[in-house]
Design a protein around this motif. Structure first.
Motif, PDB file in Angstrom:
ATOM      1  N   GLU A 198       2.726   8.327   6.107  1.00 28.57           N
ATOM      2  CA  GLU A 198       1.319   8.323   6.522  1.00 28.57           C
ATOM      3  C   GLU A 198       0.847   6.938   6.937  1.00 28.57           C
ATOM      4  O   GLU A 198      -0.074   6.814   7.733  1.00 28.57           O
ATOM      5  CB  GLU A 198       0.422   8.850   5.397  1.00 28.57           C
ATOM      6  N   GLY A 199       1.454   5.901   6.378  1.00 29.03           N
ATOM      7  CA  GLY A 199       1.040   4.544   6.707  1.00 29.03           C
ATOM      8  C   GLY A 199      -0.208   4.142   5.943  1.00 29.03           C
ATOM      9  O   GLY A 199      -0.824   4.933   5.235  1.00 29.03           O
ATOM     10  N   VAL A 200      -0.556   2.896   6.100  1.00 32.68           N
ATOM     11  CA  VAL A 200      -1.722   2.347   5.414  1.00 32.68           C
ATOM     12  C   VAL A 200      -2.973   2.746   6.170  1.00 32.68           C
ATOM     13  O   VAL A 200      -3.023   2.667   7.393  1.00 32.68           O
ATOM     14  CB  VAL A 200      -1.618   0.801   5.346  1.00 32.68           C
ATOM     15  N   ILE A 235       8.226  11.821  -3.777  1.00 33.38           N
ATOM     16  CA  ILE A 235       7.450  12.415  -2.685  1.00 33.38           C
ATOM     17  C   ILE A 235       6.197  11.583  -2.418  1.00 33.38           C
ATOM     18  O   ILE A 235       5.823  11.369  -1.271  1.00 33.38           O
ATOM     19  CB  ILE A 235       7.092  13.884  -2.994  1.00 33.38           C
ATOM     20  N   GLY A 236       5.572  11.071  -3.456  1.00 37.30           N
ATOM     21  CA  GLY A 236       4.390  10.224  -3.267  1.00 37.30           C
ATOM     22  C   GLY A 236       4.706   8.989  -2.451  1.00 37.30           C
ATOM     23  O   GLY A 236       3.973   8.632  -1.521  1.00 37.30           O
ATOM     24  N   GLN A 237       5.805   8.311  -2.778  1.00 39.75           N
ATOM     25  CA  GLN A 237       6.197   7.109  -2.032  1.00 39.75           C
ATOM     26  C   GLN A 237       6.585   7.462  -0.604  1.00 39.75           C
ATOM     27  O   GLN A 237       6.242   6.740   0.335  1.00 39.75           O
ATOM     28  CB  GLN A 237       7.354   6.398  -2.743  1.00 39.75           C
ATOM     29  N   LEU A 238       7.286   8.573  -0.439  1.00 42.41           N
ATOM     30  CA  LEU A 238       7.689   8.996   0.904  1.00 42.41           C
ATOM     31  C   LEU A 238       6.461   9.313   1.761  1.00 42.41           C
ATOM     32  O   LEU A 238       6.366   8.874   2.911  1.00 42.41           O
ATOM     33  CB  LEU A 238       8.617  10.208   0.809  1.00 42.41           C
ATOM     34  N   LEU A 247     -19.057   5.353  -1.123  1.00 40.23           N
ATOM     35  CA  LEU A 247     -18.220   6.492  -0.734  1.00 40.23           C
ATOM     36  C   LEU A 247     -16.822   6.032  -0.347  1.00 40.23           C
ATOM     37  O   LEU A 247     -15.830   6.639  -0.740  1.00 40.23           O
ATOM     38  CB  LEU A 247     -18.872   7.262   0.418  1.00 40.23           C
ATOM     39  N   ARG A 248     -16.735   4.965   0.400  1.00 40.70           N
ATOM     40  CA  ARG A 248     -15.431   4.464   0.861  1.00 40.70           C
ATOM     41  C   ARG A 248     -14.515   4.172  -0.319  1.00 40.70           C
ATOM     42  O   ARG A 248     -13.343   4.543  -0.323  1.00 40.70           O
ATOM     43  CB  ARG A 248     -15.643   3.213   1.709  1.00 40.70           C
ATOM     44  N   ARG A 249     -15.055   3.514  -1.338  1.00 43.26           N
ATOM     45  CA  ARG A 249     -14.269   3.206  -2.544  1.00 43.26           C
ATOM     46  C   ARG A 249     -13.857   4.486  -3.260  1.00 43.26           C
ATOM     47  O   ARG A 249     -12.713   4.622  -3.698  1.00 43.26           O
ATOM     48  CB  ARG A 249     -15.074   2.312  -3.476  1.00 43.26           C
ATOM     49  N   ALA A 250     -14.766   5.427  -3.368  1.00 41.07           N
ATOM     50  CA  ALA A 250     -14.450   6.701  -4.030  1.00 41.07           C
ATOM     51  C   ALA A 250     -13.360   7.452  -3.274  1.00 41.07           C
ATOM     52  O   ALA A 250     -12.461   8.043  -3.883  1.00 41.07           O
ATOM     53  CB  ALA A 250     -15.715   7.558  -4.143  1.00 41.07           C
ATOM     54  N   LEU A 251     -13.413   7.410  -1.949  1.00 40.56           N
ATOM     55  CA  LEU A 251     -12.386   8.082  -1.147  1.00 40.56           C
ATOM     56  C   LEU A 251     -11.027   7.399  -1.280  1.00 40.56           C
ATOM     57  O   LEU A 251      -9.990   8.062  -1.310  1.00 40.56           O
ATOM     58  CB  LEU A 251     -12.819   8.164   0.316  1.00 40.56           C
ATOM     59  N   ARG A 252     -11.020   6.074  -1.379  1.00 47.59           N
ATOM     60  CA  ARG A 252      -9.758   5.347  -1.609  1.00 47.59           C
ATOM     61  C   ARG A 252      -9.149   5.754  -2.943  1.00 47.59           C
ATOM     62  O   ARG A 252      -7.938   5.946  -3.057  1.00 47.59           O
ATOM     63  CB  ARG A 252      -9.997   3.836  -1.606  1.00 47.59           C
ATOM     64  N   GLN A 253      -9.996   5.857  -3.967  1.00 46.47           N
ATOM     65  CA  GLN A 253      -9.511   6.251  -5.288  1.00 46.47           C
ATOM     66  C   GLN A 253      -8.970   7.686  -5.256  1.00 46.47           C
ATOM     67  O   GLN A 253      -7.932   7.977  -5.865  1.00 46.47           O
ATOM     68  CB  GLN A 253     -10.621   6.129  -6.332  1.00 46.47           C
ATOM     69  N   ALA A 254      -9.654   8.559  -4.546  1.00 49.45           N
ATOM     70  CA  ALA A 254      -9.193   9.945  -4.425  1.00 49.45           C
ATOM     71  C   ALA A 254      -7.867  10.005  -3.681  1.00 49.45           C
ATOM     72  O   ALA A 254      -6.963  10.760  -4.060  1.00 49.45           O
ATOM     73  CB  ALA A 254     -10.253  10.793  -3.713  1.00 49.45           C
ATOM     74  N   GLN A 255      -7.733   9.202  -2.638  1.00 50.65           N
ATOM     75  CA  GLN A 255      -6.492   9.154  -1.875  1.00 50.65           C
ATOM     76  C   GLN A 255      -5.341   8.684  -2.762  1.00 50.65           C
ATOM     77  O   GLN A 255      -4.254   9.269  -2.750  1.00 50.65           O
ATOM     78  CB  GLN A 255      -6.658   8.216  -0.674  1.00 50.65           C
ATOM     79  N   GLU A 256      -5.576   7.650  -3.547  1.00 52.89           N
ATOM     80  CA  GLU A 256      -4.524   7.148  -4.434  1.00 52.89           C
ATOM     81  C   GLU A 256      -4.198   8.171  -5.521  1.00 52.89           C
ATOM     82  O   GLU A 256      -3.039   8.326  -5.895  1.00 52.89           O
ATOM     83  CB  GLU A 256      -4.921   5.806  -5.051  1.00 52.89           C
ATOM     84  N   ALA A 257      -5.191   8.888  -6.009  1.00 50.49           N
ATOM     85  CA  ALA A 257      -4.932   9.944  -7.002  1.00 50.49           C
ATOM     86  C   ALA A 257      -4.072  11.049  -6.388  1.00 50.49           C
ATOM     87  O   ALA A 257      -3.186  11.598  -7.047  1.00 50.49           O
ATOM     88  CB  ALA A 257      -6.251  10.515  -7.516  1.00 50.49           C
ATOM     89  N   PHE A 258      -4.308  11.363  -5.125  1.00 51.28           N
ATOM     90  CA  PHE A 258      -3.505  12.350  -4.406  1.00 51.28           C
ATOM     91  C   PHE A 258      -2.043  11.909  -4.365  1.00 51.28           C
ATOM     92  O   PHE A 258      -1.132  12.655  -4.732  1.00 51.28           O
ATOM     93  CB  PHE A 258      -4.071  12.519  -2.992  1.00 51.28           C
TER      94      PHE A 258
END
Length: 143
Positions: free
Chosen positions: A83-85, A75-78, A105-116
């Motif tokens: 969603e796209g890059v 599901i994560g890969q799908l 903040l931008r870096r923290a949000l990228r990390q949060a997105q990847e954790a999601f």
């Protein structure tokens, strides 16, 4: 994090196809059962077909089927593919953010997105339709 409407619809369609007892439901039938506009469902099905998750056949005996790849898909890969890059926020939009050069903040949000996404990686379509979801999906009927 918020998924696009297209991704939401795609996941619902894939889940419905994973439990479909009827032979090859049509896009129109799946859209109606899932409460989605046909035109939007058709676009999503085309995208899922392009990703190799769904097979769509036209004509007599046609319809939609979930491929083996789709059934086992992470599901994560799908969600990543659907969603796209892109970042959670647009720092270089019409009015670029004045903090862009030194923003943490931008870096923290990228990390949060990847954790999601990473939290969704171990889940497959089969996992999503296990009890109690699968039986509920089977109760959804054409109106």
């Amino acid at each position: 994090m918020r998924l696009t409407k297209s991704t939401d619809i795609a996941l619902r369609i894939v889940m419905r196809l994973a439990v479909a007892e009827e032979a090859n439901p049509t896009t129109r039938e799946v859209a109606e059962v899932m409460g989605v506009q046909y035109t939007h469902a058709a676009k999503v099905v085309a995208q899922l077909q392009h990703l190799g998750v769904v097979e769509a056949r036209r004509g007599r005996g046609g319809g939609l089927t979930l491929t083996g790849t789709g059934r086992a898909a992470s599901i994560g890969q799908l969600v990543r593919k659907l969603e796209g890059v892109g970042d959670v926020v647009d720092c270089e939009g019409d009015v670029p953010c004045p903090l862009a050069a030194a923003c943490r903040l931008r870096r923290a949000l990228r990390q949060a997105q990847e954790a999601f996404y990473a939290s969704l990686d171990p889940l497959s379509v089969e996992d999503l339709v296990a009890d109690p979801t699968g039986p509920v999906l089977l109760t959804l009927q054409l109106k």
